[in-house]
Write an enzyme that holds these catalytic residues in place. Structure first.
Site, PDB file in Angstrom:
ATOM      1  N   PHE A 165      99.576  46.113  33.766  1.00  0.00           N
ATOM      2  CA  PHE A 165      99.614  47.888  33.755  1.00  0.00           C
ATOM      3  C   PHE A 165      98.718  48.634  32.635  1.00  0.00           C
ATOM      4  O   PHE A 165      98.899  49.929  31.687  1.00  0.00           O
ATOM      5  CB  PHE A 165     101.068  48.196  32.844  1.00  0.00           C
ATOM      6  CG  PHE A 165     102.282  47.827  34.066  1.00  0.00           C
ATOM      7  CD1 PHE A 165     102.526  48.987  35.120  1.00  0.00           C
ATOM      8  CD2 PHE A 165     102.829  46.676  34.381  1.00  0.00           C
ATOM      9  CE1 PHE A 165     103.186  48.598  36.565  1.00  0.00           C
ATOM     10  CE2 PHE A 165     103.273  46.169  35.350  1.00  0.00           C
ATOM     11  CZ  PHE A 165     103.764  46.956  36.478  1.00  0.00           C
ATOM     12  N   GLU A 173     121.773  60.767  26.674  1.00  0.00           N
ATOM     13  CA  GLU A 173     121.601  59.106  26.892  1.00  0.00           C
ATOM     14  C   GLU A 173     122.702  58.531  26.360  1.00  0.00           C
ATOM     15  O   GLU A 173     123.229  58.413  25.633  1.00  0.00           O
ATOM     16  CB  GLU A 173     119.946  58.914  26.391  1.00  0.00           C
ATOM     17  CG  GLU A 173     119.571  59.529  27.290  1.00  0.00           C
ATOM     18  CD  GLU A 173     118.120  59.190  27.266  1.00  0.00           C
ATOM     19  OE1 GLU A 173     117.463  59.458  27.572  1.00  0.00           O
ATOM     20  OE2 GLU A 173     117.639  58.596  26.038  1.00  0.00           O
ATOM     21  N   ASN A 232     110.878  50.114  27.245  1.00  0.00           N
ATOM     22  CA  ASN A 232     111.250  50.705  27.012  1.00  0.00           C
ATOM     23  C   ASN A 232     111.257  52.601  27.632  1.00  0.00           C
ATOM     24  O   ASN A 232     111.679  53.847  27.304  1.00  0.00           O
ATOM     25  CB  ASN A 232     112.124  51.551  25.443  1.00  0.00           C
ATOM     26  CG  ASN A 232     112.697  49.606  25.107  1.00  0.00           C
ATOM     27  OD1 ASN A 232     113.361  49.654  25.722  1.00  0.00           O
ATOM     28  ND2 ASN A 232     112.216  49.446  23.453  1.00  0.00           N
ATOM     29  N   GLU A 276     121.826  49.135  14.856  1.00  0.00           N
ATOM     30  CA  GLU A 276     122.400  48.373  15.063  1.00  0.00           C
ATOM     31  C   GLU A 276     122.872  47.668  16.458  1.00  0.00           C
ATOM     32  O   GLU A 276     121.651  47.079  16.706  1.00  0.00           O
ATOM     33  CB  GLU A 276     122.587  50.199  16.334  1.00  0.00           C
ATOM     34  CG  GLU A 276     121.668  50.185  17.697  1.00  0.00           C
ATOM     35  CD  GLU A 276     121.809  52.000  18.131  1.00  0.00           C
ATOM     36  OE1 GLU A 276     122.266  52.925  17.420  1.00  0.00           O
ATOM     37  OE2 GLU A 276     121.317  52.246  19.216  1.00  0.00           O
ATOM     38  N   ASN A 287     118.292  64.519  24.652  1.00  0.00           N
ATOM     39  CA  ASN A 287     117.420  64.577  24.800  1.00  0.00           C
ATOM     40  C   ASN A 287     117.222  66.898  24.885  1.00  0.00           C
ATOM     41  O   ASN A 287     117.730  67.224  25.637  1.00  0.00           O
ATOM     42  CB  ASN A 287     116.597  63.902  26.114  1.00  0.00           C
ATOM     43  CG  ASN A 287     116.356  62.982  25.467  1.00  0.00           C
ATOM     44  OD1 ASN A 287     116.174  62.325  24.228  1.00  0.00           O
ATOM     45  ND2 ASN A 287     116.046  62.082  26.429  1.00  0.00           N
ATOM     46  N   GLU A 325     121.872  59.164  22.244  1.00  0.00           N
ATOM     47  CA  GLU A 325     120.365  60.274  22.328  1.00  0.00           C
ATOM     48  C   GLU A 325     120.715  60.788  22.826  1.00  0.00           C
ATOM     49  O   GLU A 325     121.170  60.689  23.770  1.00  0.00           O
ATOM     50  CB  GLU A 325     118.997  59.464  22.175  1.00  0.00           C
ATOM     51  CG  GLU A 325     118.746  59.558  22.531  1.00  0.00           C
ATOM     52  CD  GLU A 325     116.801  59.755  22.692  1.00  0.00           C
ATOM     53  OE1 GLU A 325     116.634  60.287  21.791  1.00  0.00           O
ATOM     54  OE2 GLU A 325     115.896  59.274  23.475  1.00  0.00           O
ATOM     55  N   LYS A 348     118.036  60.834  14.917  1.00  0.00           N
ATOM     56  CA  LYS A 348     118.573  59.594  16.079  1.00  0.00           C
ATOM     57  C   LYS A 348     119.923  59.176  14.853  1.00  0.00           C
ATOM     58  O   LYS A 348     120.899  59.369  14.927  1.00  0.00           O
ATOM     59  CB  LYS A 348     117.854  59.078  15.407  1.00  0.00           C
ATOM     60  CG  LYS A 348     116.775  58.348  17.475  1.00  0.00           C
ATOM     61  CD  LYS A 348     116.754  56.984  18.201  1.00  0.00           C
ATOM     62  CE  LYS A 348     116.261  58.119  19.597  1.00  0.00           C
ATOM     63  NZ  LYS A 348     115.096  57.695  19.828  1.00  0.00           N
TER      64      LYS A 348
HETATM   65  P1  ADP Z   1     112.441  61.436  29.652  1.00  0.00           P
HETATM   66  O1  ADP Z   1     113.505  60.345  29.627  1.00  0.00           O
HETATM   67  O2  ADP Z   1     112.385  62.482  29.788  1.00  0.00           O
HETATM   68  O3  ADP Z   1     111.524  60.008  30.190  1.00  0.00           O
HETATM   69  P2  ADP Z   1     110.802  60.490  26.959  1.00  0.00           P
HETATM   70  O4  ADP Z   1     111.329  59.846  26.253  1.00  0.00           O
HETATM   71  O5  ADP Z   1     110.816  59.022  28.046  1.00  0.00           O
HETATM   72  O6  ADP Z   1     111.602  60.842  27.786  1.00  0.00           O
HETATM   73  O7  ADP Z   1     109.504  61.359  27.150  1.00  0.00           O
HETATM   74  C1  ADP Z   1     109.728  62.666  28.292  1.00  0.00           C
HETATM   75  C2  ADP Z   1     108.232  62.894  27.299  1.00  0.00           C
HETATM   76  O8  ADP Z   1     107.874  63.271  25.918  1.00  0.00           O
HETATM   77  C3  ADP Z   1     107.112  61.880  27.806  1.00  0.00           C
HETATM   78  O9  ADP Z   1     105.950  62.337  28.755  1.00  0.00           O
HETATM   79  C4  ADP Z   1     106.636  61.181  26.324  1.00  0.00           C
HETATM   80  O10 ADP Z   1     105.640  60.658  26.585  1.00  0.00           O
HETATM   81  C5  ADP Z   1     106.671  62.129  25.473  1.00  0.00           C
HETATM   82  N1  ADP Z   1     107.112  61.994  24.263  1.00  0.00           N
HETATM   83  C6  ADP Z   1     109.390  61.842  24.475  1.00  0.00           C
HETATM   84  N2  ADP Z   1     108.835  61.529  22.788  1.00  0.00           N
HETATM   85  C7  ADP Z   1     107.812  61.802  21.992  1.00  0.00           C
HETATM   86  C8  ADP Z   1     107.535  62.215  20.710  1.00  0.00           C
HETATM   87  N3  ADP Z   1     108.062  61.984  19.375  1.00  0.00           N
HETATM   88  N4  ADP Z   1     105.699  62.599  20.800  1.00  0.00           N
HETATM   89  C9  ADP Z   1     105.214  62.616  21.652  1.00  0.00           C
HETATM   90  N5  ADP Z   1     105.523  63.164  23.000  1.00  0.00           N
HETATM   91  C10 ADP Z   1     106.808  61.663  23.189  1.00  0.00           C
HETATM   92  P1  ADP Z   2     113.802  57.109  22.418  1.00  0.00           P
HETATM   93  O1  ADP Z   2     113.680  57.994  22.001  1.00  0.00           O
HETATM   94  O2  ADP Z   2     112.459  56.348  22.693  1.00  0.00           O
HETATM   95  O3  ADP Z   2     113.927  57.279  24.120  1.00  0.00           O
HETATM   96  P2  ADP Z   2     116.536  55.939  23.130  1.00  0.00           P
HETATM   97  O4  ADP Z   2     117.398  55.358  22.058  1.00  0.00           O
HETATM   98  O5  ADP Z   2     116.465  56.944  23.738  1.00  0.00           O
HETATM   99  O6  ADP Z   2     115.195  55.672  22.071  1.00  0.00           O
HETATM  100  O7  ADP Z   2     116.119  53.718  23.571  1.00  0.00           O
HETATM  101  C1  ADP Z   2     115.537  54.086  25.010  1.00  0.00           C
HETATM  102  C2  ADP Z   2     115.442  53.011  25.727  1.00  0.00           C
HETATM  103  O8  ADP Z   2     115.787  51.359  24.886  1.00  0.00           O
HETATM  104  C3  ADP Z   2     116.764  52.811  26.023  1.00  0.00           C
HETATM  105  O9  ADP Z   2     117.196  53.220  27.656  1.00  0.00           O
HETATM  106  C4  ADP Z   2     117.536  51.296  26.835  1.00  0.00           C
HETATM  107  O10 ADP Z   2     116.435  50.682  27.604  1.00  0.00           O
HETATM  108  C5  ADP Z   2     116.538  50.574  25.276  1.00  0.00           C
HETATM  109  N1  ADP Z   2     117.801  50.834  23.835  1.00  0.00           N
HETATM  110  C6  ADP Z   2     117.652  51.242  22.702  1.00  0.00           C
HETATM  111  N2  ADP Z   2     119.095  51.581  21.798  1.00  0.00           N
HETATM  112  C7  ADP Z   2     119.257  49.945  22.704  1.00  0.00           C
HETATM  113  C8  ADP Z   2     120.847  49.319  22.029  1.00  0.00           C
HETATM  114  N3  ADP Z   2     121.146  49.611  21.227  1.00  0.00           N
HETATM  115  N4  ADP Z   2     121.275  48.410  23.639  1.00  0.00           N
HETATM  116  C9  ADP Z   2     120.577  47.336  24.147  1.00  0.00           C
HETATM  117  N5  ADP Z   2     118.884  48.980  24.442  1.00  0.00           N
HETATM  118  C10 ADP Z   2     118.339  49.985  23.477  1.00  0.00           C
HETATM  119 MG    MG Z   3     115.006  57.462  24.961  1.00  0.00          MG
END
Ligand code: ADP
Ligand code: ADP
Ligand code: MG
Length: 681
Positions: free
Chosen positions: A348, A275, A235, A200, A290, A288, A116
């Site tokens: 949940f 994203e 999240n 951040e 993906n 980030e 990140k």
């Molecule tokens: P999306 O935006 O596609 O939903 P997610 O971050 O929720 O992305 O992750 C999608 C899939 O990848 C989910 O099944 C989640 O459990 C898995 N996943 C995400 N990050 C990791 C990680 N660091 N290690 C293992 N599985 C991950």
């Molecule tokens: P991940 O890799 O776990 O998906 P992200 O950086 O994409 O991590 O963040 C996941 C979620 O966390 C976002 O969809 C948002 O809801 C929340 N989030 C992350 N960063 C911020 C931020 N700076 N301010 C507000 N919400 C955030």
């Molecule tokens: Mg994300």
């Protein structure tokens, strides 16, 4: 084109990739673990290869085993799906080394975007808006507090290697940073083996909106519109839609251009997602990237008519994109609900077991994907599309080993409201029994006025359901309609009972017209008059309802028309009445004849057994840790024990002050629902 494709994944996404491969005439190889011997993806693939024990660490996450399987089967390409090895640059490199194509971006792009902090720096240089913050590593709490003050509260502590919503904390003051810093670091270390943390600004009233990009290896890169994923729990996304109700055309294009600039900056190839977090003034900031196919990609496919998996396969094969930015047009609206094996009525908690019933609604093609195109604008549900991406089947087992997301339900309509209405009906028709699942919860979200208004943020679920999810409260009018439906079914079933073979005709019991219906705390006086086409029902001497239906006893779904409006109910016959589920509500409706009702009033009420002195296991799982000892006094909220299921550790906490009398389990025990973990004095 490739001849044979290996899918290095399981569940719904493996099935989804197989669908497109077969459409393209490519033969498929599934890999599977012990727990997945009978799973749907192995049934769909042309060939299957066993890769080891159930735990992902011994199967789907072992690079060597996947490479061996690919070589053994003679596959010329591998699609990684999402999760597992999809964002592992070593996997992409290892495939490259043996001359097998990885269907995804180059390993360098995965590596740069996988971190990140690094990705934020690259995004900044590429002219992408980034969340204000500190782009370096933070070593201790004092530094963390100083930086947080500089940025200005609220801030977010994040794991640089983070994913899946883990290792993140919001801090509103110095003390939050003090407490959150160590827990973020620990969670990051245990989840990702990397404890680097950065800070951040926390964007308030945040909406999560992301851009789908698609690049080929000839330097072309386009964006395919946005997806809004603001409905999240902890999240993690639950509901997604495309387009977003919040973006205007100029913000959308600016976001699309920035996403493309970032993809180009890392020489991206394949489908990817950038994203963003968007504030209430429509300022958007990079979160980030993906570097894979995203869970929620179907909503983009439904509004653009583009098959993203097909595009990924084509560009991996070296083809240049056949679509230009100008060719991309968006038609209508699509919504996705994720079906999680998580019980919304039990906070949940993950739920495992056998799917005693699994009947998704029928799929229907319409919109940009249909051949007849889009001729007229209408909100009629019959012109909507329904898509189900499933990884399970009736009779199959949901195990504790993998992700709790087991299917996705998507609908498409000409506009947002018709897509939502189609979703409500599709959810009513979706039958899942045997495990706890979130369909009642997403049904409730689809009916929530704030969701309908589009005024959503990532705080929606925690703000609207602060005490968790309980029974949905239907409007008085809706409840009456359901009682009317149940009364019609009850009359039908009662008349049926009188026809049971062996009864002499003139001895047939007469079924009375008058009933007393009891549901929740309400009672209704019911009068039913049947005719060959249906029935007329009067509730509490008010205006009559006309009811027609295709239901017969034994059917678990009833299509019922009440005064010209049709509804689909899930129906189960229970003693004295029906259990009926509709739009997230779960009702038991009892029918008594007037005489019977009089007698029933005299019956003593059943008292449920007292379990207040027991800690019961809420879901099947493994005991990770017991946090207390016999004789210990515990405070309300204190953690008693940790149970692991479906990749999640769940802490069970004391509901009130008490003293531990006995402990019946030890670490590594495997438990079933309602097993007694400990007793209190
Ligand atoms: P999306 O935006 O596609 O939903 P997610 O971050 O929720 O992305 O992750 C999608 C899939 O990848 C989910 O099944 C989640 O459990 C898995 N996943 C995400 N990050 C990791 C990680 N660091 N290690 C293992 N599985 C991950
Ligand atoms: P991940 O890799 O776990 O998906 P992200 O950086 O994409 O991590 O963040 C996941 C979620 O966390 C976002 O969809 C948002 O809801 C929340 N989030 C992350 N960063 C911020 C931020 N700076 N301010 C507000 N919400 C955030
Ligand atoms: Mg994300």
């Amino acid at each position: 084109m490739f001849k044979k494709l290996l899918i290095a994944n399981r569940g719904e996404i493996a099935c989804r990739v197989i669908r497109t491969a077969h459409k393209m005439g490519i033969s498929t190889v599934a890999v599977y673990s012990e727990a997945d011997k009978l799973s749907l993806h192995t049934q769909m693939a042309d060939e299957t290869i066993y890769i080891g024990d159930s735990s992902a660490r011994q199967s789907y996450l072992v690079i060597e085993k996947i490479i061996n399987a690919a070589q053994e089967s003679g596959a010329d390409a591998v699609h990684p799906g999402y999760g597992f090895l999809s964002e592992n640059p070593r996997f992409a490199k290892a495939l490259d080394a043996v001359g097998i194509i990885f269907i995804g971006p180059p390993s360098t792009a995965i590596e740069l975007m996988g971190d990140k902090i690094t990705s934020k720096k690259i995004a900044h240089e590429a002219g992408v808006n980034i969340v204000p913050g500190f782009m370096g590593l933070i070593n201790d709490v004092d530094e963390a507090i100083r930086i947080s003050k500089d940025i200005g509260y609220p801030v977010m502590l994040k794991a640089s290697a983070g994913g899946g919503g883990k290792g993140m904390r919001i801090a509103w003051c110095d003390q939050d940073v003090q407490e959150g810093f160590h827990s973020s670091k620990n969670e990051a270390a245990s989840s990702f083996g990397d404890d680097r943390i950065f800070i951040e600004k926390f964007i308030t009233h945040p909406r999560h909106i992301e851009m789908q990009v698609l690049s080929d290896s000839c330097g072309n890169c386009i964006f395919l519109g946005e997806r809004e994923c603001s409905i999240q729990r902890r999240n993690q996304k639950v509901v997604e839609e495309s387009p977003s109700s919040f973006l205007d055309e100029s913000t959308r294009n600016a976001m699309g251009r920035q996403a493309v600039a970032l993809a180009k900056a890392v020489n991206y190839v394949s489908a990817g997602t950038v994203e963003f977090i968007v504030d209430k003034d429509k300022n958007f900031y990079f979160l980030e990237m993906n570097t894979r196919l995203q869970v929620e990609h179907p909503v983009t496919e439904l509004i653009t008519g583009i098959d993203l998996v097909e595009q990924m396969i084509r560009v991996a094969n070296g083809e240049s994109l056949a679509i230009t930015q100008d060719d991309v047009s968006v038609t209508g609206w699509a919504v996705e609900n994720r079906l999680y094996a998580e019980d919304p009525f039990r906070d949940f908690l993950p739920s495992t077991g056998r799917l005693t019933r699994y009947r998704p609604p029928a799929e229907k093609v319409a919109g940009p994907l249909s051949m007849d195109g889009v001729s007229s604008s209408t909100t009629d549900v019959s012109s909507c599309a329904v898509r189900v991406d499933t990884g399970v089947f009736e009779g199959g087992e949901i195990s504790i080993h993998y992700d709790p997301m087991i299917a996705k339900l998507c609908t498409w309509g000409y506009d947002r409201m018709s897509a939502i209405e189609a979703m409500r009906v599709a959810l009513d028709c979706f039958e899942v029994e045997g495990i706890g699942h979130n369909l009642p919860f997403v049904s409730a979200v689809m009916d929530h006025p704030r969701f309908i208004s589009g005024n959503i943020t990532t705080g929606f679920i925690s703000e609207e359901y602060p005490e968790g999810f309980t029974q949905v409260e239907l409007s008085a009018d809706c409840l009456k309609r359901i009682v009317v439906c149940a009364a019609a079914m009850n009359q039908f079933a009662e008349i049926r009972r009188t026809h049971v073979s062996g009864l002499v005709h003139n001895n047939v019991r007469k079924v009375g017209k008058a009933w007393l219906a009891t549901v929740l705390d309400d009672q209704f006086k019911v009068e039913v008059t049947t005719d060959p086409e249906g029935s007329v029902i009067v509730l509490d001497d008010c205006a009559p309802y006309r009811v027609t239906s295709d239901w017969t006893p034994g059917n678990t779904l009833a299509n019922i028309c009440v005064n010209g409006t049709s509804m689909v109910l899930k129906v189960q016959m229970v003693t004295g009445g029906f259990r009926i589920r509709f739009r997230g509500a779960d009702l038991n409706i009892q029918f008594h004849s007037p005489r019977h009702a009089e007698l029933a009033r005299l019956m003593p009420k059943k008292v449920p057994p007292d379990t207040s002195k027991l800690l019961l296991c809420p879901m099947p799982g493994l005991v990770v840790r017991i946090d207390v000892v016999r004789g210990q006094k515990v405070q309300e909220g204190q953690s008693l024990c940790t149970i692991e299921a479906m990749k999640m550790e769940n802490i069970l906490r004391a509901e009130r002050i008490g003293v531990v009398k006995t402990i019946n389990v030890v670490a590594n025990d495997s438990l079933a629902v309602d097993d007694v973990i400990m007793e209190f004095e």
